[in-house]
Scaffold this motif. Structure first.
Motif, PDB file in Angstrom:
ATOM      1  N   TRP A 153     -13.020  -2.170 -11.705  1.00  0.00           N
ATOM      2  CA  TRP A 153     -12.345  -1.076 -12.375  1.00  0.00           C
ATOM      3  C   TRP A 153     -12.799  -1.299 -14.058  1.00  0.00           C
ATOM      4  CZ3 TRP A 153      -8.760  -0.603 -16.573  1.00  0.00           C
ATOM      5  CH2 TRP A 153      -8.575   0.432 -16.773  1.00  0.00           C
ATOM      6  N   LEU A 166     -15.410   0.777 -16.482  1.00  0.00           N
ATOM      7  CA  LEU A 166     -14.855   1.335 -17.840  1.00  0.00           C
ATOM      8  C   LEU A 166     -15.726   0.967 -18.799  1.00  0.00           C
ATOM      9  CD1 LEU A 166     -12.140   2.840 -18.413  1.00  0.00           C
ATOM     10  CD2 LEU A 166     -11.381   0.662 -19.287  1.00  0.00           C
ATOM     11  N   SER A 204      -4.457   3.479 -13.499  1.00  0.00           N
ATOM     12  CA  SER A 204      -3.992   2.114 -14.154  1.00  0.00           C
ATOM     13  C   SER A 204      -2.532   1.927 -14.001  1.00  0.00           C
ATOM     14  CB  SER A 204      -4.251   1.929 -15.512  1.00  0.00           C
ATOM     15  OG  SER A 204      -5.670   2.513 -15.680  1.00  0.00           O
ATOM     16  N   PHE A 218       1.008  -3.851  -8.466  1.00  0.00           N
ATOM     17  CA  PHE A 218       1.075  -5.478  -8.683  1.00  0.00           C
ATOM     18  C   PHE A 218       2.510  -6.017  -9.086  1.00  0.00           C
ATOM     19  CE2 PHE A 218       0.178  -9.001 -11.230  1.00  0.00           C
ATOM     20  CZ  PHE A 218      -0.370  -9.849 -10.579  1.00  0.00           C
ATOM     21  N   SER A 278      -9.155  -4.747  -9.991  1.00  0.00           N
ATOM     22  CA  SER A 278      -9.407  -4.652 -11.524  1.00  0.00           C
ATOM     23  C   SER A 278     -10.420  -4.980 -12.375  1.00  0.00           C
ATOM     24  CB  SER A 278      -8.019  -5.522 -11.871  1.00  0.00           C
ATOM     25  OG  SER A 278      -8.139  -6.953 -11.889  1.00  0.00           O
ATOM     26  N   LEU A 280     -11.827 -17.141 -11.459  1.00  0.00           N
ATOM     27  CA  LEU A 280     -10.482 -16.830 -11.673  1.00  0.00           C
ATOM     28  C   LEU A 280      -9.796 -17.705 -10.331  1.00  0.00           C
ATOM     29  CD1 LEU A 280      -9.789 -13.308 -12.859  1.00  0.00           C
ATOM     30  CD2 LEU A 280      -9.184 -15.309 -14.086  1.00  0.00           C
ATOM     31  N   ALA A 294      -4.509 -11.742 -14.451  1.00  0.00           N
ATOM     32  CA  ALA A 294      -5.657 -10.815 -14.986  1.00  0.00           C
ATOM     33  C   ALA A 294      -5.416  -9.360 -14.717  1.00  0.00           C
ATOM     34  CB  ALA A 294      -6.872 -11.550 -14.241  1.00  0.00           C
ATOM     35  N   PRO A 295      -4.882  -9.025 -13.296  1.00  0.00           N
ATOM     36  CA  PRO A 295      -4.785  -7.490 -13.561  1.00  0.00           C
ATOM     37  C   PRO A 295      -4.108  -6.961 -14.457  1.00  0.00           C
ATOM     38  CG  PRO A 295      -4.734  -8.710 -11.266  1.00  0.00           C
ATOM     39  CD  PRO A 295      -4.830  -9.699 -12.211  1.00  0.00           C
ATOM     40  N   PHE A 323      -5.810  -7.673  -5.983  1.00  0.00           N
ATOM     41  CA  PHE A 323      -5.688  -6.914  -7.272  1.00  0.00           C
ATOM     42  C   PHE A 323      -6.673  -7.458  -8.142  1.00  0.00           C
ATOM     43  CE2 PHE A 323      -1.394  -6.596  -5.321  1.00  0.00           C
ATOM     44  CZ  PHE A 323      -1.212  -5.472  -5.555  1.00  0.00           C
ATOM     45  N   ILE A 324      -7.108  -8.648  -8.177  1.00  0.00           N
ATOM     46  CA  ILE A 324      -7.731  -9.100  -9.214  1.00  0.00           C
ATOM     47  C   ILE A 324      -9.236  -8.512  -8.979  1.00  0.00           C
ATOM     48  CG2 ILE A 324      -9.295 -11.074 -10.058  1.00  0.00           C
ATOM     49  CD1 ILE A 324      -6.961 -12.780  -9.394  1.00  0.00           C
ATOM     50  N   GLY A 343      -6.228  -1.403 -20.403  1.00  0.00           N
ATOM     51  CA  GLY A 343      -6.774  -0.192 -20.202  1.00  0.00           C
ATOM     52  C   GLY A 343      -6.141   1.039 -20.579  1.00  0.00           C
ATOM     53  N   ALA A 344      -4.730   0.956 -19.911  1.00  0.00           N
ATOM     54  CA  ALA A 344      -3.979   2.085 -20.000  1.00  0.00           C
ATOM     55  C   ALA A 344      -3.547   2.318 -21.624  1.00  0.00           C
ATOM     56  CB  ALA A 344      -2.881   2.042 -19.378  1.00  0.00           C
ATOM     57  N   ILE A 394      -5.749  -6.397 -17.439  1.00  0.00           N
ATOM     58  CA  ILE A 394      -6.741  -5.463 -17.474  1.00  0.00           C
ATOM     59  C   ILE A 394      -6.356  -3.973 -17.420  1.00  0.00           C
ATOM     60  CG2 ILE A 394      -8.699  -4.703 -15.853  1.00  0.00           C
ATOM     61  CD1 ILE A 394      -9.148  -7.534 -15.112  1.00  0.00           C
ATOM     62  N   TYR A 395      -5.352  -3.821 -16.504  1.00  0.00           N
ATOM     63  CA  TYR A 395      -4.771  -2.375 -16.389  1.00  0.00           C
ATOM     64  C   TYR A 395      -3.796  -2.268 -17.806  1.00  0.00           C
ATOM     65  CZ  TYR A 395      -6.487  -2.318 -11.601  1.00  0.00           C
ATOM     66  OH  TYR A 395      -7.500  -2.250 -10.487  1.00  0.00           O
TER      67      TYR A 395
END
Lengths: 230, 226, 226
Positions: free
Chosen positions: A167, A171, C201, C208, A164, A122, C176-177, A160-161, C184-185, C180-181
């Motif tokens: 995380w 999962l 999340s 963010f 995440s 990224l 991307a976050p 953050f990346i 996810g949520a 992803i979150y």
């Protein structure tokens, strides 16, 4: 410091880095013992990990210089930022090619969504954006400022990346991955790794200074040809 | 001074303007006139040098001094999908005008737009739009007015309106800078004039100093430069 | 401070009013969303997967692409008659301009994002159940993050030769976050799991979104400076 001195320092550092890298190659091919479970392929790790570290260092420097450029508006800071970013791209590319090569042999698959690998990919794209913004903005000065904004947002987005993608992994557990690092690393492997980290860092700093003095010369040439034409 | 990459647009201009002065800057295309105006408007950050306003330097991060500057260019800065009145109200609110209704009505009336106040700008005629643009630029009653080629593309009636508004503005309380390459209209109201070429002022003087044919003089100065 | 909020409200209201009159962006984004859902129907073997399994990913990717479509046009409205220059020359702080433009984008994209959820419920019989409220919150946070980065980088990409084609390259890696979150949520809600499980999340999304918003309002001034 004059451009000439920087050029000299860069050349020296790059030479030292290259010789040092030669030593590291010798060590990783002939000196260090073979890792038991992964076999010979694990030796690529002495290139992969230092390349990753160097690219992070380079991108960090690029963002730092970019921020200072927006603050102080000194052209030299922009030149430093772009030089560091280019270095970052090179080492990130090394990291991203050695990773899958190793992965194919070690885990039987080219790509895994390993957090650090994903983060580097990224980052590679974020800095691709950095260079595209620079080169495609009509007004070069605006391009520099806009690129600096990309670098700063990119750097502050990294935590953050990072969180995440880790995380995400927790999962969706991936197939078995052997964590190469850690305190369990035998002594000779650790020595080789540290040597390699040193070689890559010195090589990067040398290339960075060379690239920076090249930018300096280029802008000097620009100024001179402008004055000559007036 | 202002550079664009390798191009220096405005270079070494030392300019001071007094209250009541009306300066017209002439010059060929690409002389740096518009860049100079943008520097004065605070829209462009100088690479070096400063702009002073009534004893204070213009700080880029500050916005307060913008209350005192009005800019009219050949673009109208208007929204086609808002009505004439809504456009003026929009800018009036951005400028924080307190008596907005009065100001807007007065401006519309002053420029003969009261009948079209509710029409969308895209439905207005070209001349009407230009009058509205003029109203917008002067809405907040600025004491420094910057005009970038205001006569470009004006129809004759709008040009007469502009001329009238400009001579009203020349009340001794304001400072006006106009950039143009139209010699007649540029000189009509000027108290001082300057000729700009390649980013520099190549001639600068009082209106009264100009004798005889200014056109010939202008071309003489520009050609002497080449 | 009151003036600051009033200026934000003025620009935001202007954007909403113009969009209400033209409906260009909402129609384009809305049609896009419905058409994508129709194509998804034929791109997926619904005999083998149930909507709950893949809906969260599809919903978020649809929001991302629709958002790209809408946010890319943030400054087109202003470019028409140089109006953005008019705003920049008015005494509005640059961060206020950013906040207003980003909030306008938020309103449009949030409407569209809710439409996305509606379309998935309507076409694919998606069971949202009791978690609908939490779902709208998660989507609101994701959309806020999207418009913050989207508005900032649209201002960047509009100034390049590549134009809007550059926008996804700039914002997708950064977002991307959010994906992803967000997914996810959402998939936890759709699987009917307790809300507490998605709390982490949601917190990350909120952090963010706020970071992106503050970064945008701080860095916007460097982007719009001439």
């Amino acid at each position: 410091m004059s451009t000439k001195k920087i050029l000299l320092a860069g050349t020296m550092l790059a030479m030292i880095g290259l010789v040092w890298l030669g030593v590291v190659y010798w060590m990783s091919f002939f000196w260090v013992s073979t890792e038991v479970t992964q076999g010979i392929a694990q030796r690529i790790f002495y290139v992969h990990v230092p390349a990753a570290w160097t690219s992070f260092l380079a991108f960090g420097l690029a963002a730092l210089f970019s921020g200072m450029y927006l603050w102080l508006r000194d052209e030299r800071l922009d030149r430093a930022a772009v030089s560091a970013a280019e270095g970052g791209m090179v080492f990130a590319t090394i990291m991203l090619t050695t990773g899958p090569l190793w992965g194919k042999i070690a885990w039987g698959t080219y790509w895994t969504w390993e957090p650090r690998l994903t983060l580097t990919l990224l980052l590679w794209f974020i800095f691709l954006g950095y260079f595209l913004v620079r080169s495609s903005t009509e007004n070069p000065e605006k391009g520099k400022r806009h690129a600096a904004v990309v670098a700063i947002v990119g750097a502050l987005d990294i935590p953050f990346i990072h969180l995440s993608v880790i995380w995400f992994r927790s999962l969706h557990p991936a197939p078995v991955v052997i964590k190469p690092e850690g305190p369990t690393l035998p002594g000779d492997m650790l020595t080789t790794l540290l040597m390699s980290l040193g070689a890559f860092t010195v090589l990067f700093l040398g290339l960075f200074l060379l690239r920076y003095s090249l930018e300096n010369l280029r802008s000097e040439l620009d100024t001179r040809s402008r004055h000559a034409s007036v | 001074m202002r550079e664009y990459g390798t191009v220096t647009a405005v270079d070494g201009i030392d300019l001071s303007l007094a209250r009541g002065e009306f300066l017209t800057i002439f010059g060929p295309n690409g002389a740096g006139k518009t860049s100079l105006l943008a520097l004065l408007a605070g829209a462009l950050r100088p690479n070096c040098g400063q702009v002073w306003l009534r004893g204070e330097t213009l700080d880029f991060g500050e916005v307060e001094w913008r209350h005192r500057i009005g800019v009219l260019s050949h673009q109208g800065f208007l929204y086609g999908h808002l009505s004439a009145e809504e456009n003026l109200r929009f800018y009036g609110q951005l400028f924080g005008l307190s008596d907005l209704d009065d100001v807007v009505n007065h401006k519309l009336q002053h420029l003969g737009l009261q009948d079209r106040a509710g029409s969308l700008v895209r439905d207005l005629s070209h001349g009407m739009k230009q009058r509205l643009a003029l109203a917008r630029a002067l809405l907040h009653d600025p004491d420094i007015v910057l005009l970038d080629e205001p006569y470009t593309g004006l129809d004759p009636s709008a040009a007469i309106v502009l001329q009238g508004v400009l001579s009203d503005l020349k009340d001794g309380q304001r400072t006006i800078v106009m950039v143009t390459h139209n010699l007649t209209e540029g000189l009509a109201l000027a108290t001082t004039a300057a000729i700009m070429n390649r980013g520099r002022f190549v001639w600068q003087g009082k209106r009264a100093e100009i004798e005889g044919d200014f056109g010939q003089f202008y071309y003489g100065v520009i050609e002497g430069e080449e | 401070m009151r003036n600051y909020l009033k200026q934000i409200r003025t620009i935001l209201w202007k954007d909403l009013l113009v969009e209400f009159r033209t409906r260009e962006r909402l129609i384009a984004m809305g049609a896009f969303v419905v058409l994508v859902a129709i194509l998804f129907n034929y791109a997926t073997d619904w005999a083998r997967v149930s909507p709950e399994d893949i809906a969260s990913g599809l919903v978020w990717m649809t929001i991302m692409f629709a958002g790209l479509l809408g946010v890319g046009r943030t400054f087109h409205l202003e470019a028409e008659d140089g109006a953005f220059q008019g705003i920049l020359l008015s005494p509005v702080p640059k961060d206020a301009i950013f906040i207003a433009k980003a909030l306008a984008n938020f309103v449009f994209l949030y409407i569209v994002a809710l439409l996305v959820v509606g379309v998935f419920i309507f076409f694919f019989g998606l069971e949202v159940g009791g978690s609908f409220g939490m779902l709208t919150l998660v989507i609101a946070l994701g959309v806020l993050a999207f418009v913050a980065l989207g508005t900032l980088f649209t201002a960047v990409s509009t100034g390049t030769r590549m134009g809007d084609t550059l926008l996804p390259v700039l914002i997708f890696p950064l977002l991307a976050p959010v994906v992803i979150y967000g997914t996810g949520a959402t998939s936890q809600f759709l699987a009917g799991r307790p809300v507490t499980e998605a709390e982490g999340s949601i917190r990350m999304l909120a952090a963010f979104a706020l970071t992106a918003f503050f970064l945008g309002s701080w860095l916007f001034r460097f982007v719009v400076e001439d």
